[in-house]
Design an enzyme around this catalytic site. Sequence first.
Site, PDB file in Angstrom:
ATOM      1  N   GLY A  49       0.779  -1.110   0.138  1.00 28.99           N
ATOM      2  CA  GLY A  49       0.077   0.278   0.590  1.00 28.99           C
ATOM      3  C   GLY A  49       1.025   0.957   0.049  1.00 28.99           C
ATOM      4  O   GLY A  49       1.801   1.368   0.713  1.00 28.99           O
ATOM      5  N   THR A  50       0.567   2.649  -0.270  1.00 27.99           N
ATOM      6  CA  THR A  50       1.060   3.491  -0.880  1.00 27.99           C
ATOM      7  C   THR A  50       0.621   4.179   0.323  1.00 27.99           C
ATOM      8  O   THR A  50       1.788   5.139   1.562  1.00 27.99           O
ATOM      9  CB  THR A  50       1.352   3.613  -1.933  1.00 27.99           C
ATOM     10  OG1 THR A  50       0.148   3.728  -3.070  1.00 27.99           O
ATOM     11  CG2 THR A  50       1.680   2.816  -3.053  1.00 27.99           C
ATOM     12  N   THR A  51       0.020   5.422   0.110  1.00 26.60           N
ATOM     13  CA  THR A  51      -0.172   6.663   0.892  1.00 26.60           C
ATOM     14  C   THR A  51      -1.039   7.360   1.193  1.00 26.60           C
ATOM     15  O   THR A  51      -2.297   6.598   1.052  1.00 26.60           O
ATOM     16  CB  THR A  51       0.384   8.091  -0.935  1.00 26.60           C
ATOM     17  OG1 THR A  51       1.546   7.464  -1.076  1.00 26.60           O
ATOM     18  CG2 THR A  51       0.457   9.020  -0.109  1.00 26.60           C
ATOM     19  N   LYS A  82      -7.116   1.655   1.890  1.00 30.02           N
ATOM     20  CA  LYS A  82      -6.036   1.469   2.851  1.00 30.02           C
ATOM     21  C   LYS A  82      -6.813   1.921   4.318  1.00 30.02           C
ATOM     22  O   LYS A  82      -5.577   2.090   5.257  1.00 30.02           O
ATOM     23  CB  LYS A  82      -4.943   1.773   2.710  1.00 30.02           C
ATOM     24  CG  LYS A  82      -4.619   1.563   1.199  1.00 30.02           C
ATOM     25  CD  LYS A  82      -3.342   2.024   0.759  1.00 30.02           C
ATOM     26  CE  LYS A  82      -3.770   1.471  -0.405  1.00 30.02           C
ATOM     27  NZ  LYS A  82      -2.428   2.686  -1.490  1.00 30.02           N
ATOM     28  N   ALA A 228       3.885   4.949  -7.441  1.00 26.37           N
ATOM     29  CA  ALA A 228       3.292   3.813  -6.543  1.00 26.37           C
ATOM     30  C   ALA A 228       1.696   4.385  -6.269  1.00 26.37           C
ATOM     31  O   ALA A 228       1.132   3.648  -5.228  1.00 26.37           O
ATOM     32  CB  ALA A 228       3.724   3.334  -5.013  1.00 26.37           C
TER      33      ALA A 228
END
Length: 275
Positions: A49-51, A82, A228
Site C-alpha cells: 500500500g502506498t500513501t 487502506k 506507486a
Amino acid sequence: MNHDRAGGPTGILRFATAPGSSSFTEFLAAAAPELMPGKVPDGAVITHGTTIVSLIYADGVVMAGDRRATAGNLIAQRDIEKVFATDDYSLVGIAGAAGMAVEIVRLYIVELEHYEKIEGTQLTLDGKANRLATMIRGNLAEAMQGLAVVPLFAGYDPDATDPAEAAKIYSFDVTGGRYPEQYYHSIGSGSLFARGALKKLWRPGLDRAAAVRVAVESLYDAADDDSATGGPDITRGIYPVVRLATANGTERVGDDELAATVRAILDDRAARPGS
C-alpha cells in the site's frame, strides 16, 4: 474432541476462561499463535500500500488513502482500501506490506473490542495509540525481513476537556515508536509530495468540505509525482477512501461527494497547467 494444547479446543477454552490480560493480542498469541499475522511463504508476491494522509479540521480529523497497491513495478490492485474505522472514534491508515497490514488492522479492531468488553470502558485515545504501537513492535522481526507495516492513527477524544484538543494524529515507525503529530501528517511512498501539498493547503478551522478537498488534493499531488500512488480514476469510478472522526463518531465520505470534489480539483488544475 479434547485436545489439551494451546491451539486445540481444550487449550483455547482454558485460556479464554482463565483470568488474565485485557489484551486480545496476548490471548491469541498464547492460545493460537498460528492465527497471528505471520510470515509470508517463500516466493509469494508482496503487494504494498502506498500513501495515507490525515489532517485536523474544525470538527475533528479526516484521513484519506489512495487505492493503488503495487508489486514491484506492477499495479497489483487498483481499488484496495487502506483506511479503516477501528472503533466509534478512531481511524487507521496503512502503508507497507498490504496483506500483513490488513491482518494487523483486523486484529487491532478486535483488540479494542475485547478491551472494552473485559474492562467495561473504552481505551483513551492515547491508550489506543499505545496498543497499536505494541502490535507494530511485535511485527519487528518481519519488518527486518522486508515486511514492514507502518500505520497512521487518528481519532477524536469525546472526553477531552478542550474540544480544540480532541482531535489527534499519531505516526509510528517499524520499531513501534509512537509520535504525536500537529495539524497534519502523511505516510507511504508518496508522503513527501503529499506533505508538501498539506503544508500549502492546510489552515486552521477548515470546515468539512474544505478538509476533504485538502486531503484529496494532497493525494492527487502525491500521485502526480509518485508512480506507486494512484490518482482518482474517473473512468472506473475509483476514488480515495476518505473517513472522518468527530464527536458524532466515524463516517465514510461517499463516492458522489468525492466525485464532485475530484472534478473541482481537475477543473482548477486545467485552468492552471503545471501547478
